[in-house]
Design a protein around this motif. Structure first.
Motif, PDB file in Angstrom:
ATOM      1  N   PRO A  90       0.411  -0.859  -0.103  1.00  0.00           N
ATOM      2  CA  PRO A  90      -0.366   0.065   0.592  1.00  0.00           C
ATOM      3  C   PRO A  90       0.864   1.647  -0.116  1.00  0.00           C
ATOM      4  N   ARG A  91       0.103   2.251  -1.084  1.00  0.00           N
ATOM      5  CA  ARG A  91       1.265   3.555  -0.597  1.00  0.00           C
ATOM      6  C   ARG A  91       1.024   4.565   0.463  1.00  0.00           C
ATOM      7  N   THR A  92       0.100   4.239   1.318  1.00  0.00           N
ATOM      8  CA  THR A  92      -0.188   5.144   2.811  1.00  0.00           C
ATOM      9  C   THR A  92      -0.763   3.556   3.676  1.00  0.00           C
ATOM     10  N   PHE A  93      -0.190   4.406   4.635  1.00  0.00           N
ATOM     11  CA  PHE A  93      -0.398   3.138   6.220  1.00  0.00           C
ATOM     12  C   PHE A  93      -0.091   3.662   7.618  1.00  0.00           C
ATOM     13  N   GLY A  94      -1.267   3.222   7.906  1.00  0.00           N
ATOM     14  CA  GLY A  94      -1.134   4.248  10.071  1.00  0.00           C
ATOM     15  C   GLY A  94      -2.644   4.017  10.708  1.00  0.00           C
ATOM     16  N   LEU A  95      -2.602   3.560  11.149  1.00  0.00           N
ATOM     17  CA  LEU A  95      -3.297   3.690  12.539  1.00  0.00           C
ATOM     18  C   LEU A  95      -3.955   4.507  12.987  1.00  0.00           C
ATOM     19  N   PRO A  96      -5.314   4.470  13.163  1.00  0.00           N
ATOM     20  CA  PRO A  96      -5.261   5.780  14.433  1.00  0.00           C
ATOM     21  C   PRO A  96      -5.227   5.996  15.501  1.00  0.00           C
ATOM     22  N   TRP A  97      -4.597   7.222  16.603  1.00  0.00           N
ATOM     23  CA  TRP A  97      -4.246   6.672  17.432  1.00  0.00           C
ATOM     24  C   TRP A  97      -4.844   6.375  18.465  1.00  0.00           C
ATOM     25  N   PRO A  98      -4.516   5.780  20.114  1.00  0.00           N
ATOM     26  CA  PRO A  98      -5.455   6.151  20.561  1.00  0.00           C
ATOM     27  C   PRO A  98      -5.700   6.690  21.334  1.00  0.00           C
ATOM     28  N   PRO A 118      -1.289  15.698  22.292  1.00  0.00           N
ATOM     29  CA  PRO A 118      -2.045  16.319  21.079  1.00  0.00           C
ATOM     30  C   PRO A 118      -2.323  15.859  19.424  1.00  0.00           C
ATOM     31  N   ASP A 119      -3.115  15.742  19.174  1.00  0.00           N
ATOM     32  CA  ASP A 119      -3.412  15.805  17.648  1.00  0.00           C
ATOM     33  C   ASP A 119      -2.668  15.754  17.598  1.00  0.00           C
ATOM     34  N   ALA A 120      -2.767  14.895  15.997  1.00  0.00           N
ATOM     35  CA  ALA A 120      -0.980  14.942  15.195  1.00  0.00           C
ATOM     36  C   ALA A 120      -1.797  13.095  14.538  1.00  0.00           C
ATOM     37  N   PRO A 121      -1.187  13.851  13.335  1.00  0.00           N
ATOM     38  CA  PRO A 121      -1.508  13.404  11.823  1.00  0.00           C
ATOM     39  C   PRO A 121      -1.129  12.016  11.927  1.00  0.00           C
ATOM     40  N   TYR A 122      -1.779  10.603  11.807  1.00  0.00           N
ATOM     41  CA  TYR A 122      -1.307   9.435  11.437  1.00  0.00           C
ATOM     42  C   TYR A 122      -1.350   9.085  10.188  1.00  0.00           C
ATOM     43  N   LEU A 123      -1.391   9.424   9.058  1.00  0.00           N
ATOM     44  CA  LEU A 123      -1.007   8.412   7.570  1.00  0.00           C
ATOM     45  C   LEU A 123       0.485   9.024   7.245  1.00  0.00           C
ATOM     46  N   LEU A 153       5.777  16.044  25.110  1.00  0.00           N
ATOM     47  CA  LEU A 153       4.380  15.128  25.270  1.00  0.00           C
ATOM     48  C   LEU A 153       3.567  14.504  24.190  1.00  0.00           C
ATOM     49  N   PHE A 154       4.904  14.333  22.641  1.00  0.00           N
ATOM     50  CA  PHE A 154       4.411  12.835  22.289  1.00  0.00           C
ATOM     51  C   PHE A 154       5.273  11.895  22.183  1.00  0.00           C
ATOM     52  N   GLN A 155       5.149  10.827  22.888  1.00  0.00           N
ATOM     53  CA  GLN A 155       5.883   9.695  23.314  1.00  0.00           C
ATOM     54  C   GLN A 155       4.994   8.778  22.486  1.00  0.00           C
ATOM     55  N   GLN A 156       3.570   8.757  22.561  1.00  0.00           N
ATOM     56  CA  GLN A 156       3.136   7.399  21.217  1.00  0.00           C
ATOM     57  C   GLN A 156       3.125   8.124  20.034  1.00  0.00           C
ATOM     58  N   ARG A 157       2.042   9.349  19.971  1.00  0.00           N
ATOM     59  CA  ARG A 157       2.327   9.532  18.421  1.00  0.00           C
ATOM     60  C   ARG A 157       3.040  10.287  17.652  1.00  0.00           C
ATOM     61  N   THR A 158       4.212   9.657  16.971  1.00  0.00           N
ATOM     62  CA  THR A 158       4.976   9.491  16.576  1.00  0.00           C
ATOM     63  C   THR A 158       5.091   8.654  15.282  1.00  0.00           C
ATOM     64  N   VAL A 159       5.956   9.184  13.963  1.00  0.00           N
ATOM     65  CA  VAL A 159       6.751   8.345  12.865  1.00  0.00           C
ATOM     66  C   VAL A 159       7.033   6.748  13.265  1.00  0.00           C
ATOM     67  N   LEU A 160       7.622   7.262  14.350  1.00  0.00           N
ATOM     68  CA  LEU A 160       8.973   5.869  15.034  1.00  0.00           C
ATOM     69  C   LEU A 160       7.390   5.165  15.551  1.00  0.00           C
ATOM     70  N   THR A 161       6.070   5.177  16.116  1.00  0.00           N
ATOM     71  CA  THR A 161       5.359   4.189  16.650  1.00  0.00           C
ATOM     72  C   THR A 161       4.715   3.677  15.269  1.00  0.00           C
ATOM     73  N   LEU A 219       3.240  16.158  12.893  1.00  0.00           N
ATOM     74  CA  LEU A 219       3.402  14.734  12.891  1.00  0.00           C
ATOM     75  C   LEU A 219       4.692  14.760  13.665  1.00  0.00           C
ATOM     76  N   GLN A 220       5.575  14.260  14.515  1.00  0.00           N
ATOM     77  CA  GLN A 220       6.809  14.148  15.451  1.00  0.00           C
ATOM     78  C   GLN A 220       7.675  12.875  15.159  1.00  0.00           C
ATOM     79  N   VAL A 221       8.678  12.915  14.518  1.00  0.00           N
ATOM     80  CA  VAL A 221       9.218  11.617  14.579  1.00  0.00           C
ATOM     81  C   VAL A 221       9.282  10.691  15.528  1.00  0.00           C
ATOM     82  N   LEU A 222      10.255  10.468  16.142  1.00  0.00           N
ATOM     83  CA  LEU A 222      10.752  10.136  17.733  1.00  0.00           C
ATOM     84  C   LEU A 222      10.060  10.835  18.897  1.00  0.00           C
ATOM     85  N   PRO A 223      10.240   9.853  19.877  1.00  0.00           N
ATOM     86  CA  PRO A 223       9.738  10.714  20.822  1.00  0.00           C
ATOM     87  C   PRO A 223      10.038  11.751  21.848  1.00  0.00           C
ATOM     88  N   GLY A 224       9.179  12.625  22.027  1.00  0.00           N
ATOM     89  CA  GLY A 224      10.211  13.810  23.042  1.00  0.00           C
ATOM     90  C   GLY A 224       9.141  14.281  23.407  1.00  0.00           C
TER      91      GLY A 224
END
Length: 377
Positions: free
Chosen positions: A10-18, A95-100, A126-134, A119-124
Motif C-alpha cells: 500500500p502507498r499509504t499506511f497508519g493506524l488511528p491514535w488511541p 496533542p492531536d497529530a496526523p497518523y497517515l 508530550l509526544f511519546q506515542q504519536r510519532t512516525v516511529l510508532t 507529526l513528530q518523528v521520535l518520542p519527546g
C-alpha cells in the motif's frame, strides 16, 4: 540515476491514535554516589527538568514510584545501593497529530516516507506515542505476523521538525542504518573540517537534501550562501537548550536559490540545500538573513534568535501529573511555518545505485508554473 520502483505494498499506511497512550516507565538503579539520598532528593536533583520538587513530591505521594517493586509514598525514604527504582508516568492524551504516512520509496533496506506537518518523528515531550516511529513499529509488527521470520523494525535515520513536511528516510536493517547515518553525517563532518568559510566544500557526497521554503520579504540576490554557525542557549521549556545563530557555535552551511518572488504578498519562494545537519538549521539560517519562514515562524525571528525571552526564568508551576506546565512561549516543535523536504538524492546503502526521491509539493510551495501544470493534470 534511478527513479523509485513501483511497489505492490500500500502507498499509504497508519493506524488511528488511541485516546490515551500507555504511559511510561523510567528505571534507575541506585549507585553508590546516590546511596543515603532520600527518594525526593534523588528525583528532584537527578530529574529537575521533568518536574519541580513539589511535582516530584506529588508523584511520590500518588504511589507512582516503586522501590524494588514496592510502591513507596514516603518522600523521605532512604535509598540503598543496588535498589531498583521505577517512576511510572501515567497515561495521558497526547496533542492531536496526523497518523497517515505515504510511502515514496521502499526496498529491503530502506523506506522513504512523506511525513505530514504536525507529526513528530521520535518520542519527546508530550509526544511519546504519536510519532512516525510508532507507526513504523506497528506496521512492521503487522507485516511480521504474516511471515515466518521476524522483519526488523525500521527506524528513521534523520529527523524533520514536527512542523516540517516531506521526505523522511528510514532504515530497515542494521547495516542500512549504519551506512545511511554515515551519509547524513558526512556533509556535517566536511563542514566541521573546513573552518575557512571562504572555501567551497570538496568531495563527492553520498546524500543531498533539497528543501522548499516560503519566507517573508523579498530576497534581492538570486543565490545566497549562508555560513552562520549554530550554537545553543538556555531556554524555558527546552531541557537541553535551544539552537540559535551563534558566533561560537558549530559550522553550518546552507545554499539558497530563489525560485519565485511574490511582490504582492512580500514573500519569496526558495530552494535550500543543506550541507550540514544542525537542528532547525534552515529556520535559523533564513531568519538570520532577515527572512523568517512564512506564515510566521512561531519561534525564530530575524537574526536567527528566538522571540524575546528571559533565559533565567523558569515557571515552577506544575500540571496535574506533577510535571512542568506547557511553556507559554514558543518551543521548537511548534508548527506554523512553510518548510518541506522536497528532494533526496543518495547512493543506495548496499548497491551504491544513485536514487532520487521526490515528495509532492504542498500547493503553497509551488511556483506559479508548477501550480498551472498541476491544475492542467
Amino acid at each position: 540515476m534511478s527513479n523509485p520502483p513501483e511497489t505492490s505494498r500500500p502507498r499509504t499506511f497508519g493506524l488511528p491514535w488511541p485516546e490515551l497512550n500507555d504511559g511510561l516507565f523510567y528505571n534507575d538503579v541506585v549507585r553508590p554516589s546516590d546511596s543515603e539520598l532520600t527518594l525526593i532528593e534523588f528525583y528532584s536533583s537527578k530529574y529537575k527538568n521533568s518536574a519541580p520538587p513539589l511535582g516530584w513530591m506529588q508523584r511520590i505521594e500518588n504511589g507512582q514510584i516503586t522501590v524494588d517493586g514496592i510502591a513507596v509514598t514516603d518522600p523521605n525514604t532512604i535509598l540503598r545501593v543496588g535498589s531498583e527504582i521505577v517512576y511510572h508516568r501515567l497515561p495521558w492524551r497526547e496533542p492531536d497529530a496526523p497518523y497517515l504516512l505515504e510511502v515514496l520509496y521502499e526496498d529491503d533496506d530502506m523506506v522513504a516516507l512523506n511525513k505530514p506537518s504536525g507529526l513528530q518523528v521520535l518520542p519527546g515531550g508530550l509526544f511519546q506515542q504519536r510519532t512516525v516511529l510508532t507507526q513504523l513499529q506497528w506496521r512492521a509488527s503487522k507485516q511480521s505476523s504474516s511471515v515466518a521470520c521476524q522483519e526488523p523494525h525500521p527506524v528513521p535515520v534523520h529527523r524533520l521538525g514536527r512542523g516540517t513536511s516531506g521526505i523522511l528516510l528510514c532504515a530497515k536493517t542494521k547495516l542500512a542504518k549504519t551506512r545511511l547515518a554515515l551519509f547524513f553525517a558526512d556533509g556535517t563532518s566536511q563542514i566541521e573540517g573546513n573552518r575557512n568559510t571562504n572555501e567551497e566544500i570538496c568531495g563527492v557526497r553520498k546524500i543531498s537534501k533539497m528543501y522548499r521554503a516560503l519566507v517573508t520579504g523579498i530576497l534581492d540576490e538570486d543565490k545566497v550562501m549562508i555560513k552562520q554557525p549554530i550554537g545553543m542557549v538556555r531556554y524555558p521549556g527546552v531541557a537541553k537548550g535551544l539552537y540559535v545563530a551563534s558566533s561560537s557555535g558549530k559550522p553550518a552551511l546552507s545554499k539558497v536559490d530563489v525560485l519565485e518572488r511574490g511582490m504582492q504578498g512580500n514573500t519569496t519562494l526558495v530552494q535550500v540545500e543543506i550541507q550540514s545537519g544542525r537542528p532547525h538549521q534552515i529556520r535559523i539560517h533564513l531568519s538570520f538573513i532577515g527572512h523568517p519562514l512564512l506564515a510566521g515562524d512561531p519561534l525564530y525571528v530575524s537574526g536567527g534568535q528566538p522571540k524575546c525571552f528571559d533565559p533565567e526564568f523558569i515557571d515552577e508551576s506544575f500540571a496535574t501529573d506533577g510535571g512542568y506546565q506547557r511553556p507559554i512561549k514558543p518551543v521548537p516543535g511548534d508548527c506554523g511555518y512553510c518548510l518541506h523536504a522536497h528532494q533526496l538524492v543518495l547512493s543506495h546503502p548496499t548497491t551504491n545505485q544513485v536514487i532520487k526521491i521526490t515528495a509532492p509539493l504542498p500547493p503553497v510551495l509551488r511556483t506559479q508554473k508548477e501550480a498551472e501544470v498541476n491544475t492542467s493534470n
